[in-house]
Design a protein around this motif. Structure first.
Motif, PDB file in Angstrom:
ATOM      1  N   GLY A  42       0.816  -1.214   0.000  1.00 37.46           N
ATOM      2  CA  GLY A  42       0.000   0.000   0.000  1.00 37.46           C
ATOM      3  C   GLY A  42       0.843   1.253   0.000  1.00 37.46           C
ATOM      4  N   ARG A  43       1.961   1.249   0.752  1.00 37.76           N
ATOM      5  CA  ARG A  43       2.860   2.400   0.744  1.00 37.76           C
ATOM      6  C   ARG A  43       3.519   2.577  -0.614  1.00 37.76           C
ATOM      7  N   GLU A  44       3.839   1.446  -1.284  1.00 37.93           N
ATOM      8  CA  GLU A  44       4.445   1.552  -2.602  1.00 37.93           C
ATOM      9  C   GLU A  44       3.450   2.124  -3.613  1.00 37.93           C
ATOM     10  N   LYS A  45       2.193   1.698  -3.523  1.00 40.58           N
ATOM     11  CA  LYS A  45       1.190   2.223  -4.437  1.00 40.58           C
ATOM     12  C   LYS A  45       0.877   3.686  -4.141  1.00 40.58           C
ATOM     13  N   LYS A  46       1.007   4.072  -2.867  1.00 42.36           N
ATOM     14  CA  LYS A  46       0.689   5.441  -2.474  1.00 42.36           C
ATOM     15  C   LYS A  46       1.636   6.430  -3.122  1.00 42.36           C
ATOM     16  N   ARG A  52      11.153   9.899   2.492  1.00 42.92           N
ATOM     17  CA  ARG A  52      11.491  10.573   1.237  1.00 42.92           C
ATOM     18  C   ARG A  52      10.658  11.841   1.061  1.00 42.92           C
ATOM     19  N   ARG A  53       9.410  11.786   1.504  1.00 42.72           N
ATOM     20  CA  ARG A  53       8.573  12.983   1.441  1.00 42.72           C
ATOM     21  C   ARG A  53       9.133  14.083   2.341  1.00 42.72           C
ATOM     22  N   THR A  54       9.634  13.694   3.504  1.00 40.60           N
ATOM     23  CA  THR A  54      10.267  14.675   4.391  1.00 40.60           C
ATOM     24  C   THR A  54      11.497  15.299   3.739  1.00 40.60           C
ATOM     25  N   PHE A  55      12.273  14.483   3.039  1.00 37.87           N
ATOM     26  CA  PHE A  55      13.435  15.003   2.331  1.00 37.87           C
ATOM     27  C   PHE A  55      13.027  16.015   1.259  1.00 37.87           C
ATOM     28  N   CYS A  56      11.979  15.713   0.505  1.00 36.77           N
ATOM     29  CA  CYS A  56      11.505  16.648  -0.528  1.00 36.77           C
ATOM     30  C   CYS A  56      10.987  17.942   0.092  1.00 36.77           C
ATOM     31  N   PHE A 106      18.613  25.556  -8.759  1.00 34.55           N
ATOM     32  CA  PHE A 106      19.260  24.403  -9.394  1.00 34.55           C
ATOM     33  C   PHE A 106      19.171  23.164  -8.503  1.00 34.55           C
ATOM     34  N   ARG A 107      19.471  23.310  -7.226  1.00 31.91           N
ATOM     35  CA  ARG A 107      19.373  22.175  -6.304  1.00 31.91           C
ATOM     36  C   ARG A 107      17.945  21.658  -6.222  1.00 31.91           C
ATOM     37  N   PHE A 108      16.989  22.567  -6.123  1.00 31.40           N
ATOM     38  CA  PHE A 108      15.593  22.168  -6.004  1.00 31.40           C
ATOM     39  C   PHE A 108      15.138  21.363  -7.221  1.00 31.40           C
ATOM     40  N   LYS A 109      15.433  21.840  -8.417  1.00 31.22           N
ATOM     41  CA  LYS A 109      14.967  21.161  -9.632  1.00 31.22           C
ATOM     42  C   LYS A 109      15.600  19.785  -9.784  1.00 31.22           C
ATOM     43  N   VAL A 110      16.896  19.692  -9.551  1.00 32.64           N
ATOM     44  CA  VAL A 110      17.584  18.413  -9.733  1.00 32.64           C
ATOM     45  C   VAL A 110      17.119  17.392  -8.701  1.00 32.64           C
ATOM     46  N   LEU A 111      17.028  17.797  -7.442  1.00 32.55           N
ATOM     47  CA  LEU A 111      16.683  16.847  -6.379  1.00 32.55           C
ATOM     48  C   LEU A 111      15.228  16.427  -6.448  1.00 32.55           C
ATOM     49  N   ILE A 112      14.325  17.345  -6.745  1.00 31.81           N
ATOM     50  CA  ILE A 112      12.916  16.972  -6.857  1.00 31.81           C
ATOM     51  C   ILE A 112      12.697  16.066  -8.070  1.00 31.81           C
ATOM     52  N   LEU A 113      13.373  16.374  -9.162  1.00 32.93           N
ATOM     53  CA  LEU A 113      13.248  15.519 -10.349  1.00 32.93           C
ATOM     54  C   LEU A 113      13.797  14.122 -10.083  1.00 32.93           C
ATOM     55  N   ARG A 119      12.076   8.923  -8.436  1.00 35.51           N
ATOM     56  CA  ARG A 119      12.233   8.042  -7.269  1.00 35.51           C
ATOM     57  C   ARG A 119      13.562   7.291  -7.301  1.00 35.51           C
ATOM     58  N   LEU A 120      14.619   8.037  -7.539  1.00 40.77           N
ATOM     59  CA  LEU A 120      15.957   7.465  -7.610  1.00 40.77           C
ATOM     60  C   LEU A 120      16.378   6.932  -6.245  1.00 40.77           C
ATOM     61  N   ARG A 121      17.058   5.779  -6.258  1.00 44.41           N
ATOM     62  CA  ARG A 121      17.552   5.169  -5.024  1.00 44.41           C
ATOM     63  C   ARG A 121      19.066   5.100  -5.022  1.00 44.41           C
ATOM     64  N   HIS A 122      19.661   6.186  -5.437  1.00 46.92           N
ATOM     65  CA  HIS A 122      21.118   6.277  -5.465  1.00 46.92           C
ATOM     66  C   HIS A 122      21.529   7.680  -5.041  1.00 46.92           C
ATOM     67  N   TRP A 123      22.784   7.813  -4.621  1.00 50.97           N
ATOM     68  CA  TRP A 123      23.246   9.081  -4.076  1.00 50.97           C
ATOM     69  C   TRP A 123      23.906   9.982  -5.097  1.00 50.97           C
ATOM     70  N   TRP A 124      23.957   9.588  -6.381  1.00 55.31           N
ATOM     71  CA  TRP A 124      24.750  10.369  -7.330  1.00 55.31           C
ATOM     72  C   TRP A 124      24.155  11.748  -7.582  1.00 55.31           C
ATOM     73  N   ALA A 125      22.828  11.893  -7.559  1.00 54.36           N
ATOM     74  CA  ALA A 125      22.201  13.197  -7.818  1.00 54.36           C
ATOM     75  C   ALA A 125      22.524  14.191  -6.701  1.00 54.36           C
ATOM     76  N   ILE A 126      22.377  13.760  -5.453  1.00 53.28           N
ATOM     77  CA  ILE A 126      22.677  14.649  -4.324  1.00 53.28           C
ATOM     78  C   ILE A 126      24.180  14.933  -4.258  1.00 53.28           C
ATOM     79  N   ALA A 127      25.008  13.982  -4.650  1.00 55.93           N
ATOM     80  CA  ALA A 127      26.452  14.221  -4.670  1.00 55.93           C
ATOM     81  C   ALA A 127      26.805  15.274  -5.726  1.00 55.93           C
ATOM     82  N   PHE A 128      26.120  15.224  -6.857  1.00 55.51           N
ATOM     83  CA  PHE A 128      26.377  16.191  -7.921  1.00 55.51           C
ATOM     84  C   PHE A 128      25.977  17.601  -7.492  1.00 55.51           C
TER      85      PHE A 128
END
Length: 234
Positions: A42-46, A52-56, A106-113, A119-128
């Motif tokens: 149910g959480r996956e379908k939601k 992750r929502r808190t992070f956004c 720039f940070r907002f657009k890249v991280l939200i996207l 729904r990326l599960r890797h750290w490369w975007a935040i590292a960039f």
């Protein structure tokens, strides 16, 4: 006699204690396991997880907070319209704060996207984003003349730098590990539910219960005795 009975009871109890795995297997509740699996699905379908929502939300706060500080800086320098024209239309790298605002966008657009839409599960975007933010702010502080412009020459670069690294820490130490742990729990619960389904088959229906008819083995003997008693005695 009492000693023999006591020895038998001790042997029985030791044999029962030597097989705890059987008790553990039979203690599995398939209903609870299925409830956990359904809640995870149910959480996956939601959509996205709560962490992750808190992070956004924090990424959105980063953009809004930097925007607020920049607007305050525009007002302090003598009015929004005049200062905005000077910092945007007559942009100067050494004295303008407009690029720090664009860095937050720039940070907002890249991280939200990356982490909300894809729904990326890797750290490369935040590292960039953190690497770009850190390199740009360090260069701006060294080359520009922000420190000679009052308190905002210190506040905006420092706040932007701190928020970028807080986002990195939160994603790397909270979001990704917690989601990985929830996924592992889901896989373990799913595997346990499959084992429980094999160990605890479905409830037998009424048609599966069979009770044999009453035995009539003694009827033949009774009939023979009755016939013998009816024979005339010679």
């Amino acid at each position: 006699m009492n000693r023999v009975t006591g020895d038998a009871e001790n042997a029985h109890s030791s044999s029962v204690e030597s097989c705890p795995s059987l008790r553990d297997v039979h203690s599995i509740n398939p209903t609870q396991l299925m409830a956990r699996i359904e809640s995870y699905e149910g959480r996956e379908k939601k959509g996205i997880s709560d962490v992750r929502r808190t992070f956004c939300l924090f990424v959105t706060f980063d953009l809004l907070f930097i925007t607020l500080l920049w607007i305050i800086e525009l007002n302090v320098k003598g009015g929004i319209e005049t200062t905005l024209e000077k910092e945007v239309l007559q942009y100067d790298y050494s004295s303008s704060y407009f690029d720090i605002f664009l860095l937050a966008v720039f940070r907002f657009k890249v991280l939200i996207l990356a982490y909300a839409m894809c729904r990326l599960r890797h750290w490369w975007a935040i590292a960039f984003t953190t690497a770009v933010t850190s390199a740009f702010l360090l260069a701006k502080v060294i080359i520009s003349q922000l420190f000679s412009q009052g308190a905002f020459g210190y506040v905006l670069p420092i706040i932007s730098f701190i928020l970028a690294w807080i986002e990195t820490w939160f994603l790397d130490f909270k979001v990704l590990p917690q989601e990985a742990e929830e996924e592992n729990r889901f896989l373990i619960a799913q595997d346990a539910s499959e084992r429980a389904a094999l160990l605890h088959p479905g409830v037998l229906s009424d048609g599966q219960f069979y009770s044999p008819p009453e035995s009539v083995a003694g009827s033949d003997e009774e009939s023979e005795e009755k016939q013998d008693s009816e024979k005339p005695v010679v």
